[in-house]
Motif scaffolding. Structure first.
Motif, short mmCIF file in Angstrom:
data_model
loop_
_atom_site.label_atom_id
_atom_site.label_comp_id
_atom_site.label_asym_id
_atom_site.label_seq_id
_atom_site.Cartn_x
_atom_site.Cartn_y
_atom_site.Cartn_z
N THR A 206 0.82 -1.21 0.00
CA THR A 206 0.00 0.00 0.00
C THR A 206 0.86 1.26 0.00
N ALA A 207 1.96 1.23 0.72
CA ALA A 207 2.84 2.41 0.78
C ALA A 207 3.38 2.75 -0.61
N GLU A 210 0.69 4.35 -2.60
CA GLU A 210 0.50 5.73 -2.13
C GLU A 210 1.50 6.69 -2.75
N ARG A 211 2.74 6.23 -2.91
CA ARG A 211 3.79 7.13 -3.41
C ARG A 211 3.50 7.62 -4.82
N ALA A 213 0.34 7.33 -6.36
CA ALA A 213 -1.10 7.48 -6.61
C ALA A 213 -1.49 8.82 -7.24
N ARG A 354 -7.21 3.44 -7.11
CA ARG A 354 -6.80 4.78 -6.69
C ARG A 354 -6.64 5.72 -7.89
#
Length: 357
Positions: A206-207, A210-211, A213, A354
Protein backbone atom coordinates in the motif's frame (compact mmCIF):
# COMPACT_ATOMS: atom_id res chain seq x y z
CA UNK A 1 -28.89 -69.78 -60.80
CA UNK A 2 -28.57 -66.49 -62.62
CA UNK A 3 -31.12 -65.01 -60.24
CA UNK A 4 -29.11 -66.17 -57.19
CA UNK A 5 -25.91 -64.79 -58.70
CA UNK A 6 -27.68 -61.48 -59.35
CA UNK A 7 -28.87 -61.29 -55.74
CA UNK A 8 -25.39 -62.06 -54.47
CA UNK A 9 -23.92 -59.38 -56.74
CA UNK A 10 -26.49 -56.83 -55.56
CA UNK A 11 -25.68 -57.61 -51.93
CA UNK A 12 -21.98 -57.23 -52.63
CA UNK A 13 -22.57 -53.91 -54.41
CA UNK A 14 -24.72 -52.59 -51.56
CA UNK A 15 -22.08 -53.71 -49.10
CA UNK A 16 -19.45 -51.93 -51.12
CA UNK A 17 -21.47 -48.71 -51.13
CA UNK A 18 -22.02 -48.94 -47.37
CA UNK A 19 -18.32 -49.61 -46.85
CA UNK A 20 -17.44 -46.65 -49.06
CA UNK A 21 -19.81 -44.35 -47.13
CA UNK A 22 -18.40 -45.51 -43.80
CA UNK A 23 -14.83 -45.08 -45.08
CA UNK A 24 -15.74 -41.64 -46.40
CA UNK A 25 -17.19 -40.66 -43.04
CA UNK A 26 -14.10 -41.95 -41.26
CA UNK A 27 -11.85 -39.97 -43.60
CA UNK A 28 -14.03 -36.91 -43.08
CA UNK A 29 -13.91 -37.33 -39.31
CA UNK A 30 -10.12 -37.19 -39.40
CA UNK A 31 -10.35 -33.56 -40.52
CA UNK A 32 -13.35 -32.63 -38.41
CA UNK A 33 -13.29 -31.40 -34.84
CA UNK A 34 -14.46 -33.95 -32.32
CA UNK A 35 -14.27 -31.87 -29.12
CA UNK A 36 -15.98 -28.56 -28.53
CA UNK A 37 -14.27 -26.33 -25.97
CA UNK A 38 -15.64 -23.03 -24.76
CA UNK A 39 -13.71 -20.14 -23.33
CA UNK A 40 -13.64 -16.47 -22.41
CA UNK A 41 -10.90 -14.49 -24.15
CA UNK A 42 -9.52 -10.97 -24.26
CA UNK A 43 -11.01 -9.06 -27.20
CA UNK A 44 -7.60 -8.63 -28.87
CA UNK A 45 -7.62 -12.39 -29.62
CA UNK A 46 -11.11 -12.46 -31.16
CA UNK A 47 -9.86 -12.11 -34.74
CA UNK A 48 -7.32 -14.89 -34.18
CA UNK A 49 -9.94 -17.41 -33.10
CA UNK A 50 -12.34 -16.26 -35.85
CA UNK A 51 -9.72 -16.68 -38.59
CA UNK A 52 -10.90 -19.51 -40.92
CA UNK A 53 -7.33 -20.82 -41.11
CA UNK A 54 -7.14 -21.02 -37.31
CA UNK A 55 -10.54 -22.75 -37.21
CA UNK A 56 -9.28 -25.25 -39.81
CA UNK A 57 -6.00 -25.86 -37.97
CA UNK A 58 -7.82 -26.47 -34.69
CA UNK A 59 -10.32 -28.78 -36.39
CA UNK A 60 -7.45 -30.81 -37.83
CA UNK A 61 -6.34 -31.43 -34.26
CA UNK A 62 -9.86 -32.33 -33.13
CA UNK A 63 -11.13 -29.05 -31.68
CA UNK A 64 -13.99 -26.67 -32.22
CA UNK A 65 -13.37 -23.56 -30.11
CA UNK A 66 -16.21 -21.27 -29.11
CA UNK A 67 -15.29 -17.98 -27.46
CA UNK A 68 -16.80 -14.97 -25.74
CA UNK A 69 -14.86 -11.77 -25.09
CA UNK A 70 -14.27 -9.93 -21.84
CA UNK A 71 -11.85 -7.45 -20.37
CA UNK A 72 -9.01 -9.47 -18.87
CA UNK A 73 -9.40 -8.02 -15.38
CA UNK A 74 -13.18 -8.30 -15.58
CA UNK A 75 -12.95 -12.10 -15.98
CA UNK A 76 -12.44 -12.46 -12.25
CA UNK A 77 -16.02 -11.30 -11.71
CA UNK A 78 -17.53 -13.78 -14.19
CA UNK A 79 -19.03 -17.15 -13.34
CA UNK A 80 -16.87 -19.47 -15.42
CA UNK A 81 -18.64 -22.67 -14.44
CA UNK A 82 -19.17 -24.72 -17.60
CA UNK A 83 -16.27 -23.11 -19.46
CA UNK A 84 -13.15 -25.01 -20.47
CA UNK A 85 -10.70 -22.14 -20.32
CA UNK A 86 -10.17 -18.44 -19.75
CA UNK A 87 -7.57 -16.61 -21.83
CA UNK A 88 -6.71 -13.19 -20.35
CA UNK A 89 -4.04 -10.99 -21.84
CA UNK A 90 -1.44 -11.19 -19.09
CA UNK A 91 -0.18 -13.41 -16.35
CA UNK A 92 -1.44 -11.41 -13.35
CA UNK A 93 -5.19 -11.84 -14.01
CA UNK A 94 -4.48 -15.41 -15.13
CA UNK A 95 -2.82 -16.22 -11.82
CA UNK A 96 -5.76 -14.65 -10.00
CA UNK A 97 -8.19 -16.89 -11.89
CA UNK A 98 -5.97 -19.93 -11.33
CA UNK A 99 -6.09 -19.33 -7.58
CA UNK A 100 -9.83 -18.83 -7.63
CA UNK A 101 -10.51 -22.05 -9.55
CA UNK A 102 -7.64 -24.07 -8.03
CA UNK A 103 -5.91 -24.57 -11.37
CA UNK A 104 -2.49 -26.20 -11.23
CA UNK A 105 0.57 -24.34 -12.42
CA UNK A 106 2.30 -23.82 -14.77
CA UNK A 107 -0.25 -22.17 -17.03
CA UNK A 108 0.24 -22.35 -20.81
CA UNK A 109 1.50 -19.04 -22.26
CA UNK A 110 1.34 -19.44 -26.05
CA UNK A 111 2.35 -15.93 -27.09
CA UNK A 112 2.93 -12.36 -25.95
CA UNK A 113 2.92 -8.78 -27.18
CA UNK A 114 4.60 -5.64 -25.84
CA UNK A 115 2.58 -2.49 -25.28
CA UNK A 116 3.31 0.36 -27.68
CA UNK A 117 2.05 3.88 -28.26
CA UNK A 118 0.74 4.65 -31.73
CA UNK A 119 1.11 8.25 -32.83
CA UNK A 120 0.54 10.34 -35.92
CA UNK A 121 3.79 11.49 -37.48
CA UNK A 122 3.31 15.12 -36.49
CA UNK A 123 2.79 14.21 -32.82
CA UNK A 124 5.82 11.91 -32.79
CA UNK A 125 8.03 14.61 -34.35
CA UNK A 126 6.94 17.17 -31.77
CA UNK A 127 7.66 14.72 -28.94
CA UNK A 128 11.12 14.05 -30.40
CA UNK A 129 11.86 17.77 -30.79
CA UNK A 130 11.11 18.24 -27.09
CA UNK A 131 13.15 15.33 -25.76
CA UNK A 132 10.18 13.06 -25.08
CA UNK A 133 10.93 10.55 -27.83
CA UNK A 134 13.60 9.36 -30.26
CA UNK A 135 12.60 8.55 -33.85
CA UNK A 136 13.88 6.28 -36.60
CA UNK A 137 11.68 6.21 -39.72
CA UNK A 138 8.16 5.19 -38.62
CA UNK A 139 9.19 3.80 -35.27
CA UNK A 140 10.94 5.10 -32.20
CA UNK A 141 11.19 5.15 -28.43
CA UNK A 142 9.00 7.01 -25.96
CA UNK A 143 11.09 8.28 -23.06
CA UNK A 144 8.89 7.37 -20.13
CA UNK A 145 10.63 9.42 -17.44
CA UNK A 146 10.40 12.58 -19.56
CA UNK A 147 6.79 11.85 -20.49
CA UNK A 148 5.78 11.28 -16.84
CA UNK A 149 7.49 14.54 -15.85
CA UNK A 150 5.45 16.36 -18.51
CA UNK A 151 2.26 14.68 -17.26
CA UNK A 152 3.03 15.57 -13.64
CA UNK A 153 3.41 19.24 -14.61
CA UNK A 154 0.23 19.25 -16.74
CA UNK A 155 2.07 20.25 -19.89
CA UNK A 156 -0.01 20.99 -22.96
CA UNK A 157 0.80 20.42 -26.60
CA UNK A 158 0.85 24.20 -27.10
CA UNK A 159 3.77 24.43 -24.65
CA UNK A 160 5.87 22.10 -26.81
CA UNK A 161 8.23 23.46 -29.42
CA UNK A 162 6.89 22.95 -32.94
CA UNK A 163 3.32 22.07 -31.95
CA UNK A 164 1.85 25.36 -33.21
CA UNK A 165 2.36 24.20 -36.80
CA UNK A 166 -0.14 21.38 -36.21
CA UNK A 167 -3.63 22.52 -35.35
CA UNK A 168 -4.68 19.03 -34.29
CA UNK A 169 -2.18 19.09 -31.42
CA UNK A 170 -3.88 21.00 -28.64
CA UNK A 171 -4.90 20.56 -25.04
CA UNK A 172 -3.20 18.48 -22.36
CA UNK A 173 -0.51 16.04 -23.45
CA UNK A 174 -1.58 12.50 -22.55
CA UNK A 175 -1.74 8.90 -23.76
CA UNK A 176 -5.16 7.34 -24.27
CA UNK A 177 -5.48 3.95 -22.56
CA UNK A 178 -8.22 1.48 -21.73
CA UNK A 179 -9.88 1.38 -18.31
CA UNK A 180 -7.32 -0.17 -15.90
CA UNK A 181 -10.11 -1.50 -13.67
CA UNK A 182 -11.29 -3.94 -16.32
CA UNK A 183 -8.76 -3.99 -19.15
CA UNK A 184 -5.32 -5.54 -19.21
CA UNK A 185 -3.54 -2.90 -21.29
CA UNK A 186 -4.70 -0.08 -19.03
CA UNK A 187 -3.55 -1.94 -15.94
CA UNK A 188 -0.15 -2.75 -17.45
CA UNK A 189 0.27 0.92 -18.37
CA UNK A 190 -0.04 1.79 -14.68
CA UNK A 191 2.39 -0.99 -13.78
CA UNK A 192 5.07 0.40 -16.10
CA UNK A 193 4.39 4.05 -15.24
CA UNK A 194 4.46 3.46 -11.48
CA UNK A 195 7.69 1.48 -11.82
CA UNK A 196 9.40 4.41 -13.55
CA UNK A 197 7.85 7.02 -11.26
CA UNK A 198 9.03 5.18 -8.14
CA UNK A 199 12.65 5.00 -9.25
CA UNK A 200 12.61 1.54 -10.78
CA UNK A 201 10.84 -0.20 -7.91
CA UNK A 202 7.91 -2.53 -8.43
CA UNK A 203 4.94 -1.67 -6.21
CA UNK A 204 4.70 -4.32 -3.50
CA UNK A 205 2.40 -2.80 -0.87
CA UNK A 206 0.00 0.00 0.00
CA UNK A 207 2.84 2.41 0.78
CA UNK A 208 4.24 1.97 -2.73
CA UNK A 209 0.80 2.59 -4.24
CA UNK A 210 0.50 5.73 -2.13
CA UNK A 211 3.79 7.13 -3.41
CA UNK A 212 2.68 7.19 -7.03
CA UNK A 213 -1.10 7.48 -6.61
CA UNK A 214 -1.35 11.25 -7.40
CA UNK A 215 0.52 10.84 -10.69
CA UNK A 216 -1.37 7.66 -11.64
CA UNK A 217 -4.61 9.54 -11.00
CA UNK A 218 -3.48 12.31 -13.35
CA UNK A 219 -2.65 9.81 -16.09
CA UNK A 220 -6.14 8.33 -15.94
CA UNK A 221 -8.39 11.25 -14.97
CA UNK A 222 -7.17 13.49 -17.82
CA UNK A 223 -8.57 10.98 -20.32
CA UNK A 224 -12.23 11.27 -19.36
CA UNK A 225 -14.33 8.33 -20.54
CA UNK A 226 -12.18 5.32 -21.42
CA UNK A 227 -12.71 2.44 -23.83
CA UNK A 228 -12.98 -1.07 -22.42
CA UNK A 229 -10.90 -2.65 -25.20
CA UNK A 230 -7.85 -1.73 -27.25
CA UNK A 231 -9.66 -2.86 -30.41
CA UNK A 232 -12.03 0.10 -30.28
CA UNK A 233 -9.27 2.58 -29.36
CA UNK A 234 -7.03 1.35 -32.18
CA UNK A 235 -9.84 1.51 -34.75
CA UNK A 236 -10.59 5.09 -33.70
CA UNK A 237 -6.93 6.02 -34.11
CA UNK A 238 -6.60 4.46 -37.56
CA UNK A 239 -9.77 6.22 -38.70
CA UNK A 240 -8.25 9.55 -37.64
CA UNK A 241 -10.49 10.09 -34.61
CA UNK A 242 -9.56 10.66 -31.00
CA UNK A 243 -6.31 11.48 -29.23
CA UNK A 244 -3.00 11.65 -31.19
CA UNK A 245 -1.32 9.20 -28.74
CA UNK A 246 -2.94 5.82 -28.01
CA UNK A 247 -1.67 2.81 -26.07
CA UNK A 248 -2.26 -0.47 -27.95
CA UNK A 249 -0.67 -3.89 -28.36
CA UNK A 250 2.16 -4.30 -30.85
CA UNK A 251 0.22 -7.30 -32.19
CA UNK A 252 -2.52 -4.99 -33.46
CA UNK A 253 -0.02 -2.95 -35.45
CA UNK A 254 1.83 -6.03 -36.76
CA UNK A 255 -1.42 -7.67 -37.86
CA UNK A 256 -2.48 -4.53 -39.74
CA UNK A 257 0.88 -4.38 -41.51
CA UNK A 258 0.67 -8.09 -42.38
CA UNK A 259 -2.68 -7.47 -44.05
CA UNK A 260 -1.08 -4.86 -46.27
CA UNK A 261 -3.48 -2.14 -45.17
CA UNK A 262 -2.70 1.54 -45.62
CA UNK A 263 -1.49 2.83 -42.25
CA UNK A 264 -1.14 6.47 -43.30
CA UNK A 265 1.27 8.44 -41.12
CA UNK A 266 1.33 5.83 -38.36
CA UNK A 267 4.37 5.99 -36.10
CA UNK A 268 4.97 3.30 -33.46
CA UNK A 269 6.64 4.38 -30.22
CA UNK A 270 7.97 1.70 -27.89
CA UNK A 271 8.08 2.99 -24.31
CA UNK A 272 11.66 2.58 -23.07
CA UNK A 273 10.08 0.97 -20.02
CA UNK A 274 7.01 -1.08 -20.79
CA UNK A 275 5.19 -4.25 -19.79
CA UNK A 276 4.68 -7.27 -21.97
CA UNK A 277 1.23 -8.73 -22.33
CA UNK A 278 1.74 -12.46 -21.72
CA UNK A 279 -1.39 -14.07 -23.13
CA UNK A 280 -1.97 -16.87 -20.62
CA UNK A 281 -4.45 -19.75 -20.76
CA UNK A 282 -6.22 -20.69 -17.53
CA UNK A 283 -7.38 -24.29 -18.08
CA UNK A 284 -10.63 -25.03 -16.25
CA UNK A 285 -10.93 -28.56 -17.69
CA UNK A 286 -8.46 -31.10 -19.12
CA UNK A 287 -9.67 -30.13 -22.61
CA UNK A 288 -8.85 -26.51 -21.85
CA UNK A 289 -5.31 -27.42 -20.82
CA UNK A 290 -4.83 -29.54 -23.94
CA UNK A 291 -5.93 -26.60 -26.07
CA UNK A 292 -3.52 -24.24 -24.30
CA UNK A 293 -0.63 -26.63 -24.81
CA UNK A 294 -1.61 -27.09 -28.47
CA UNK A 295 -1.57 -23.32 -29.06
CA UNK A 296 1.93 -23.26 -27.56
CA UNK A 297 3.42 -26.17 -29.49
CA UNK A 298 1.67 -26.68 -32.83
CA UNK A 299 3.78 -25.17 -35.66
CA UNK A 300 0.76 -24.21 -37.78
CA UNK A 301 -1.00 -22.44 -34.91
CA UNK A 302 2.22 -20.65 -33.93
CA UNK A 303 2.59 -19.46 -37.51
CA UNK A 304 -0.98 -18.21 -37.52
CA UNK A 305 -0.42 -16.43 -34.21
CA UNK A 306 2.50 -14.57 -35.82
CA UNK A 307 0.24 -13.64 -38.74
CA UNK A 308 -2.03 -12.00 -36.19
CA UNK A 309 0.93 -10.04 -34.80
CA UNK A 310 1.69 -12.08 -31.68
CA UNK A 311 5.18 -13.14 -30.64
CA UNK A 312 5.27 -16.90 -29.88
CA UNK A 313 6.94 -17.77 -26.59
CA UNK A 314 10.47 -19.11 -26.91
CA UNK A 315 11.09 -18.44 -30.61
CA UNK A 316 11.93 -14.89 -31.66
CA UNK A 317 13.01 -16.10 -35.12
CA UNK A 318 9.40 -16.82 -36.13
CA UNK A 319 8.30 -13.24 -35.48
CA UNK A 320 11.48 -11.74 -36.94
CA UNK A 321 11.12 -13.64 -40.20
CA UNK A 322 7.43 -12.87 -40.58
CA UNK A 323 7.87 -9.12 -40.00
CA UNK A 324 11.10 -8.65 -41.98
CA UNK A 325 9.40 -6.28 -44.43
CA UNK A 326 7.98 -4.07 -41.68
CA UNK A 327 11.08 -3.07 -39.74
CA UNK A 328 10.38 0.60 -40.52
CA UNK A 329 7.50 0.31 -38.04
CA UNK A 330 8.44 -2.54 -35.69
CA UNK A 331 11.28 -2.90 -33.19
CA UNK A 332 11.75 -6.63 -33.82
CA UNK A 333 14.38 -7.23 -31.16
CA UNK A 334 12.90 -4.72 -28.68
CA UNK A 335 16.22 -2.90 -28.63
CA UNK A 336 16.33 -0.24 -25.92
CA UNK A 337 13.12 -1.47 -24.30
CA UNK A 338 13.16 -2.39 -20.62
CA UNK A 339 10.62 -4.80 -19.19
CA UNK A 340 8.93 -3.53 -16.01
CA UNK A 341 7.92 -6.18 -13.45
CA UNK A 342 4.17 -6.31 -12.92
CA UNK A 343 2.88 -5.95 -9.33
CA UNK A 344 0.87 -8.71 -7.72
CA UNK A 345 -2.77 -8.74 -8.74
CA UNK A 346 -4.03 -7.36 -5.43
CA UNK A 347 -1.61 -4.41 -5.56
CA UNK A 348 -2.39 -3.64 -9.20
CA UNK A 349 -6.12 -3.69 -8.46
CA UNK A 350 -5.57 -1.16 -5.68
CA UNK A 351 -3.41 1.00 -7.96
CA UNK A 352 -6.15 1.00 -10.63
CA UNK A 353 -8.79 1.85 -8.04
CA UNK A 354 -6.80 4.78 -6.69
CA UNK A 355 -5.99 6.00 -10.20
CA UNK A 356 -9.67 6.15 -11.09
CA UNK A 357 -10.88 7.86 -7.92
Amino acid sequence: MRRIAGIVLAVLLIGGVVAAVVAGRNDQDKGTATKTVQGVIGSEKAEFFADPDVVKALAAKGYTVKTETSGSWAMEGLDLKGYDFAFPSSQAPADELADKYHVRQPLPRPFYSPLVVVAHRSAAQVLAANGLAALDKNTGTLKMAAYLDAAEHDRTWQQLKGAKAHGELSGTLYITTTDPDTSNSGALYLAAASYVADGGRVAADTAAVERTAPLMHKLISVQGAQQSSTDAAFRDFISGAGNPLVLVYESQVAALLAEGQDVGDLTVLYPDTTANSDHTVVPLTPQGRSLGELLSSDPTLRELAVRHGFRPQGATAEFTAATASHTAYLNQKLTGVRQAPVPASKVLHEMARRAGN
